[in-house]
Design an enzyme around this catalytic site. Structure first.
Site, short mmCIF file in Angstrom:
data_model
loop_
_atom_site.label_atom_id
_atom_site.label_comp_id
_atom_site.label_asym_id
_atom_site.label_seq_id
_atom_site.Cartn_x
_atom_site.Cartn_y
_atom_site.Cartn_z
N THR A 56 0.79 -1.30 -0.04
CA THR A 56 -0.02 0.16 -0.02
C THR A 56 0.77 1.35 0.06
O THR A 56 2.00 1.42 0.58
CB THR A 56 -0.80 0.21 1.19
N GLY A 89 2.21 2.24 -2.65
CA GLY A 89 3.44 1.63 -3.39
C GLY A 89 3.60 2.59 -4.61
O GLY A 89 4.43 2.00 -5.51
N SER A 144 7.78 4.15 12.24
CA SER A 144 8.74 5.19 12.11
C SER A 144 9.63 5.36 13.66
O SER A 144 8.93 5.13 14.60
CB SER A 144 8.05 6.44 11.99
N TYR A 181 1.22 12.40 15.46
CA TYR A 181 1.87 11.41 14.25
C TYR A 181 2.43 10.00 14.74
O TYR A 181 2.44 8.89 14.50
CB TYR A 181 2.82 12.10 13.43
#
Length: 248
Positions: free
Chosen positions: A11, A13, A136, A149
């Site tokens: 996804t 991509g 992350s 986030y």
């Protein structure tokens, strides 16, 4: 050809890290399906990845889009050996300026989107498949303006553990891939001048122990490792690819 005769879905991509991962999978022998929101970059990515690629326009925040993506994959591939939940959004917002709409959008794409990307793929995932959730390094840091986030990415890290435990009976491995500061087109969408972007990058580089930003290809090589049998004894883990950021 570590992914020969396999089928993979990525996804997000159509650009950046997701496109680099899709290319690396293709180069290792996989047939690839990608999901992306931008029709222009999606079309270009489909041409880049070559014949046999499934390129579907859609948003991971939409269950209807996910179901259409998997329907097209089922028709083309029959099933999946690798799934990468990479799609995500980034944005800063100070605590006193964060709106419910901002909070809900970040959560819907980054956290809810990742969860349902995996859930709706379950009928297609073959036993022994590899699932990669892109997090992350900021999920372990406190950065002003990035609380929402970072929290969504921390939630995805937690998902990797829970889903790994739940899918273990089928031999499906679930791991998190945690990029550091990567030089992607996201810098061009911050509303800054070219000079401001360059200044920002230099400041970020100074925070990285290896002294530079990472590249999408470096993340892609780590994704190939997690997708392939090279990582056959790894599940529920998080692999940081950050130049030492958050580790040293």
């Amino acid at each position: 050809m570590r992914l020969a005769n396999t089928h993979a879905a990525v996804t997000g991509g159509n650009s950046g890290i997701g496109l680099a991962i899709a290319r690396a999978f293709r180069d290792e022998g996989a047939k690839v399906a990608i999901l992306g929101r931008d029709p222009e970059t999606l079309q270009a990515a489909g041409v880049d990845l070559g014949p046999g690629t499934v390129a579907t326009r859609g948003d991971v925040a939409s269950l209807e889009d996910l179901e259409r993506f998997y329907s097209e994959i089922e028709s083309a591939f029959g099933g999946l050996d690798v799934l990468v939940a990479n799609a995500g959004v980034y944005g800063p917002a100070a605590l006193d300026e964060t709106t419910p709409e901002f909070f809900d959008h970040m959560s819907a794409v980054n956290f809810r989107g990742a969860f349902f990307t995996v859930q709706r793929a379950l009928p297609l995932l073959r036993d022994g498949a590899s699932v990669i959730l892109v997090t992350s390094t900021i999920n372990e840091s406190g950065v002003p303006g990035l609380a929402v986030y970072a929290a969504t990415k921390a939630a995805v890290r937690s998902l990797a553990r829970g889903l790994a435990a739940e899918l273990q009976p089928r031999g499906i491995r679930v791991n998190a891939l945690s990029p550091g500061i990567i030089d992607t087109p996201i810098f061009d969408r911050l509303g800054m001048t070219a000079g401001q972007v360059e200044e920002l990058k230099r400041g970020l580089e100074a925070q990285v122990p290896l002294g530079r930003l990472g590249t999408p290809d470096e993340i892609a090589r780590a994704a190939v490792f997690l997708a392939s049998d090279d990582s056959s004894y790894i599940t529920g883990s998080e692999l940081p690819v950050s130049g030492g950021l958050g580790q040293l």
